[in-house]
Design a protein around this motif. Structure first.
Motif, PDB file in Angstrom:
ATOM      1  N   THR A  21       0.896  15.792  -5.453  1.00 16.31           N
ATOM      2  CA  THR A  21       1.616  14.662  -4.858  1.00 16.31           C
ATOM      3  C   THR A  21       3.117  14.820  -5.063  1.00 16.31           C
ATOM      4  N   TYR A  22       3.866  14.790  -3.964  1.00 17.92           N
ATOM      5  CA  TYR A  22       5.320  14.844  -4.025  1.00 17.92           C
ATOM      6  C   TYR A  22       5.893  13.437  -4.163  1.00 17.92           C
ATOM      7  N   GLY A  23       5.266  12.476  -3.497  1.00 18.24           N
ATOM      8  CA  GLY A  23       5.733  11.093  -3.563  1.00 18.24           C
ATOM      9  C   GLY A  23       4.825  10.185  -2.764  1.00 18.24           C
ATOM     10  N   PHE A  24       5.199   8.929  -2.643  1.00 14.94           N
ATOM     11  CA  PHE A  24       4.446   7.939  -1.881  1.00 14.94           C
ATOM     12  C   PHE A  24       5.404   7.142  -1.002  1.00 14.94           C
ATOM     13  N   GLU A  25       4.985   6.879   0.238  1.00 17.42           N
ATOM     14  CA  GLU A  25       5.729   5.941   1.060  1.00 17.42           C
ATOM     15  C   GLU A  25       5.153   4.541   0.852  1.00 17.42           C
ATOM     16  N   VAL A  48       0.862  -1.176   0.000  1.00 22.79           N
ATOM     17  CA  VAL A  48       0.000   0.000   0.000  1.00 22.79           C
ATOM     18  C   VAL A  48       0.905   1.234   0.000  1.00 22.79           C
ATOM     19  N   PHE A  49       0.326   2.362  -0.366  1.00 19.29           N
ATOM     20  CA  PHE A  49       1.124   3.578  -0.563  1.00 19.29           C
ATOM     21  C   PHE A  49       0.426   4.748   0.123  1.00 19.29           C
ATOM     22  N   GLN A  50       1.182   5.517   0.904  1.00 21.92           N
ATOM     23  CA  GLN A  50       0.631   6.702   1.545  1.00 21.92           C
ATOM     24  C   GLN A  50       1.207   7.948   0.875  1.00 21.92           C
ATOM     25  N   PRO A  51       0.339   8.841   0.424  1.00 22.10           N
ATOM     26  CA  PRO A  51       0.839  10.011  -0.313  1.00 22.10           C
ATOM     27  C   PRO A  51       1.545  11.026   0.583  1.00 22.10           C
ATOM     28  N   ILE A  52       2.515  11.697   0.002  1.00 20.72           N
ATOM     29  CA  ILE A  52       3.203  12.839   0.601  1.00 20.72           C
ATOM     30  C   ILE A  52       2.869  14.027  -0.297  1.00 20.72           C
ATOM     31  N   LEU A  53       2.288  15.074   0.282  1.00 21.97           N
ATOM     32  CA  LEU A  53       1.727  16.155  -0.518  1.00 21.97           C
ATOM     33  C   LEU A  53       2.422  17.487  -0.281  1.00 21.97           C
ATOM     34  N   LEU A  88      -4.178  13.899   5.267  1.00 23.11           N
ATOM     35  CA  LEU A  88      -3.854  14.169   3.863  1.00 23.11           C
ATOM     36  C   LEU A  88      -4.107  12.963   2.966  1.00 23.11           C
ATOM     37  N   GLY A  89      -4.098  11.768   3.527  1.00 29.38           N
ATOM     38  CA  GLY A  89      -4.324  10.562   2.724  1.00 29.38           C
ATOM     39  C   GLY A  89      -3.877   9.327   3.473  1.00 29.38           C
ATOM     40  N   ARG A  90      -4.750   8.328   3.548  1.00 27.38           N
ATOM     41  CA  ARG A  90      -4.417   7.078   4.236  1.00 27.38           C
ATOM     42  C   ARG A  90      -3.687   6.130   3.288  1.00 27.38           C
ATOM     43  N   PRO A  91      -2.922   5.168   3.840  1.00 21.99           N
ATOM     44  CA  PRO A  91      -2.305   4.155   2.974  1.00 21.99           C
ATOM     45  C   PRO A  91      -3.374   3.400   2.197  1.00 21.99           C
TER      46      PRO A  91
END
Length: 410
Positions: free
Chosen positions: A202-206, A190-195, A400-403
């Motif tokens: 979107t800057y990236g995803f963890e 799963v991916f959690q957004p970095i904003l 900001l956004g869940r995984p």
């Protein structure tokens, strides 16, 4: 951590199981060592981050005698690196891999004539311990036949362990779960957004892992359990492969953040996988997160690995900054490209001016050394607003956004 997990880790391994195997090994180990012409041979058990010597046969004492029931810290042993596929099972004294061995041992003068270590198992894929032999003196390489005989002995020990475990009624269900995870990973990435705060872009995803076959364990439990068994790096590599496979399938071109311990960063297979991911699409980006809380025994060894990763285009992020007390030392030593501000600091922004002062200081420091600051654990709009007012531009958190699966986020 749930109660079952805690009690399982604290439960000692079955003494009768070990003793029965040890008694059956003594003469066999001596005969095998003599046949191979080695100085030392031993059988070990991995438990709670230690390598315990169960049975030892030596032609002459090692620099520090290996005594049954004594132990060494697991992650400083060559057996640990072999179990995690970082070192080969057979190491000849003149192998190029010896330079890697010296770095792991933190001793540039360390030299062995020959070393061979093979995992022994109760659950396939999960080491109970190892059978290991070595010689400090220069000697001829092992022949294919000698290597086959050594591995046959390891298989016999494993079979004996499994038989004794069945007879004694010794079961370890968590070990079975972990063995399945390591031999046939069922990891759902799963991916959690970095904003960017201002634009919402979107800057990236963890990249994070969910273990579909073991929903009763949290991801933190699974990684902690793997570390207890000495298999943390292997599970981290499996998780990274799953995350990158999904990112490739979805043609993700955002910066993907991957969590790795200092130990797993040493695996040659990791650098090869990261390099193939970046080369397949020049618009892709990767960042490796290292926790501020990670125990770093040898900064020079880690810096060497991070330099190699930077050369192929990987960014370095220092995670959990502000939670521990090693933050400044780690920042100065690792020179990260990104600093991730811990959620403990973020959660206290409204109530504590000290937290706000820490953010201002870290932000100035980050800009001075050419870093970007990312705030983690943002769960309320007021936290985002305060961070923006302080000058922070990037954030991550449930607000900001869940995984979620990458298709939903795209």
């Amino acid at each position: 951590m749930n109660a079952d997990f805690s009690s399982a880790l604290s439960r000692p391994k079955h003494a009768d199981l070990r003793n029965a195997v040890i008694e059956s090994l003594k003469e066999s180990l001596s005969a095998l060592r003599d046949f191979l012409g080695m100085e030392t041979i031993f059988v070990s058990e991995i438990e709670d981050g230690q390598l315990w010597f169960l049975a030892v046969d030596e032609a002459s004492p090692f620099l520090t005698p290996l005594i049954p029931d004594n132990c060494m810290k697991l992650d400083r042993t060559l057996c640990y690196w072999v179990c995690n596929d970082i070192l080969p099972q057979v190491i000849q004294g003149n192998d190029p891999v010896m330079q890697t061995v010296r770095r792991l041992r933190e001793d540039e003068n360390f030299q062995i004539g020959l070393h061979m270590s093979v995992p022994i198992t109760i659950h396939p894929g999960l080491p109970f311990g190892t059978i290991c032999c070595f010689s400090m003196k220069e000697r001829a390489p092992l022949s294919d036949q000698e290597i086959r005989i050594f591995r046959t002995m390891a298989d016999m020990i494993s079979t004996n362990l499994r038989l004794q475990a069945k007879i004694s009624g010794y079961v370890e269900p968590i070990g079975e779960d972990l063995a399945r995870m390591l031999s046939a990973p069922s990891i759902r990435p799963v991916f959690q957004p970095i904003l960017h705060f201002a634009s919402g872009r979107t800057y990236g995803f963890e990249g994070l892992s969910r273990f579909t076959d073991m929903p009763h364990y949290s991801p933190q439990d699974m990684f902690r359990l793997a570390t207890q068994y000495g298999m943390g790096p292997k599970l981290e590599l499996n998780a990274t492969n799953s995350i990158l496979d999904e990112a490739e399938r979805m043609q993700c071109r955002s910066l993907v953040f991957l969590n790795h311990s200092p130990d797993s960063l040493l695996a040659p297979s990791l650098q090869a996988r990261l390099e193939s991911y970046l080369k397949s699409d020049r618009q892709r980006g990767l960042a490796i997160e290292i926790s501020e809380q990670a125990v770093i025994q040898d900064f020079s060894r880690l810096e060497h690995r991070l330099s190699a990763l930077r050369e192929i285009g990987v960014k370095i992020a220092l995670d959990d900054v502000g939670q521990g007390n090693a933050g400044l030392a780690h920042i100065l030593a690792l020179k990260p490209d990104l600093i991730k501000l811990d959620r403990v600091v973020v959660a206290g922004l409204e109530a504590h001016r000290e937290n706000r002062a820490m953010v201002r200081a870290l932000l100035r420091f980050a800009k001075d050394i050419g870093c970007e600051l990312i705030a983690e654990g943002i769960e309320r709009e007021t936290e985002r607003a305060i961070l923006m007012e302080l000058g922070v531009e990037l954030g991550q958190g449930f607000h900001l956004g869940r995984p979620a699966p990458l298709p939903l986020l795209h």
